[in-house]
Write an enzyme that holds these catalytic residues in place. Structure first.
Site, PDB file in Angstrom:
ATOM      1  N   SER A 141       0.850  -1.192   0.000  1.00  0.00           N
ATOM      2  CA  SER A 141       0.000   0.000   0.000  1.00  0.00           C
ATOM      3  C   SER A 141       0.878   1.232   0.000  1.00  0.00           C
ATOM      4  CB  SER A 141      -0.903   0.021   1.238  1.00  0.00           C
ATOM      5  OG  SER A 141      -1.599   1.251   1.329  1.00  0.00           O
ATOM      6  N   TYR A 154      -1.402  -0.707  10.352  1.00  0.00           N
ATOM      7  CA  TYR A 154      -1.612  -1.129   8.969  1.00  0.00           C
ATOM      8  C   TYR A 154      -0.430  -0.711   8.094  1.00  0.00           C
ATOM      9  CZ  TYR A 154      -3.600  -1.261   4.258  1.00  0.00           C
ATOM     10  OH  TYR A 154      -3.807  -1.508   2.919  1.00  0.00           O
TER      11      TYR A 154
END
Length: 263
Positions: A141, A154
């Site tokens: 990501s 995350y």
């Protein structure tokens, strides 16, 4: 790598990026092993893969379960033969302020986003090396390079996965086994924040799926999807570290969210 007749495992294939990637690989003629926890959603992914012209089977499993890699190998080889491609896409997102996040929260995110991908890779790598053929693509990501408020666990898990993948790419150079990273920007999936949290454009999952296919075919090491988010990732450390991008508003007390659900 040529994808026609290749055997490709895609984790987190029940929806979003995983489902779009499975379908994109099927269009290239690959035989796809779709892994996720939600049997009903997986059945739909398999149907779409078959409609796209490729074979597909479903394996209902959780990548955080230590037994999953062996199960996936068994089912893949039973259906199609040795695995040529692994797309580590399954992921768990979390939006929690650090004042409320627990160690259990952090461990759960890393079990899915990092250790699940590592376990799948370690299990499949020996066979790929023996055949001098294989491709492992890890879906990370942009959050692993440009942090968002409330997403420290995350982002850290995705940063770890990216560094792991780049390390393997260097170590395995010349073996016939390719390792790459695709880092999505803001994508319209079940994980996507609502309009009160995110004001900019969300891109379709197909943008990431096409990037993954390209990375496999051309054996690229790293791509962002869309490409323009690569500039933001490169600029972040040059601008002195943390600052407000003005893109995402974090709501304290928000519930954990799954990024690319594996259920």
């Amino acid at each position: 790598m040529q994808l026609r007749d290749a055997v490709a495992v895609v984790t987190g294939a029940s929806s979003g990026i995983g489902a779009a990637t499975a379908e994109a690989l099927a269009r290239k003629g690959a035989r796809v092993v779709c892994v996720a926890r939600r049997a009903d959603k997986l059945a739909e992914t398999v149907r779409r893969c078959e409609q796209a012209g490729g074979g597909a089977v479903a394996v209902v499993a959780d990548v955080a379960d230590p037994a999953t890699p062996a199960l996936v190998i068994k089912e893949a080889e039973s259906a199609y033969g040795p695995v040529d491609v692994l797309v580590n896409n399954a992921g768990l997102g979390m939006a929690l302020p650090v004042t409320t996040v627990t160690m259990d929260d952090v461990r759960r995110v890393f079990e899915v986003n990092f250790f699940g991908a590592v376990a799948m890779t370690i299990a499949l790598l020996p066979g790929m090396l023996e055949r001098h053929r294989g491709s492992v693509v890890n879906v990370t990501s942009v959050s692993g390079y440009v942090p968002n408020p409330g997403e420290a666990p995350y982002g850290a898990s995705k940063a770890a996965l990216s560094r792991w993948a780049h390390g393997l790419a260097v170590e395995l150079a010349g073996t016939g086994v390719h390792v790459g990273v695709v880092s999505p920007g803001p994508i319209d999936t079940e994980m996507a924040p609502g309009p009160d949290e995110y004001k900019m454009k969300l891109y379709p999952a197909s943008v990431v799926a096409d990037a993954i296919v390209g990375v496999i075919e051309h054996e690229r090491v790293h791509r962002t999807a869309p490409r323009k988010f690569g500039a933001a990732s490169a600029m972040y450390p040059l601008l002195g570290g943390p600052f407000r991008w003005g893109i995402r508003k974090f709501t304290p007390g928000a519930e954990p969210r799954e990024a690319h659900p594996i259920d």
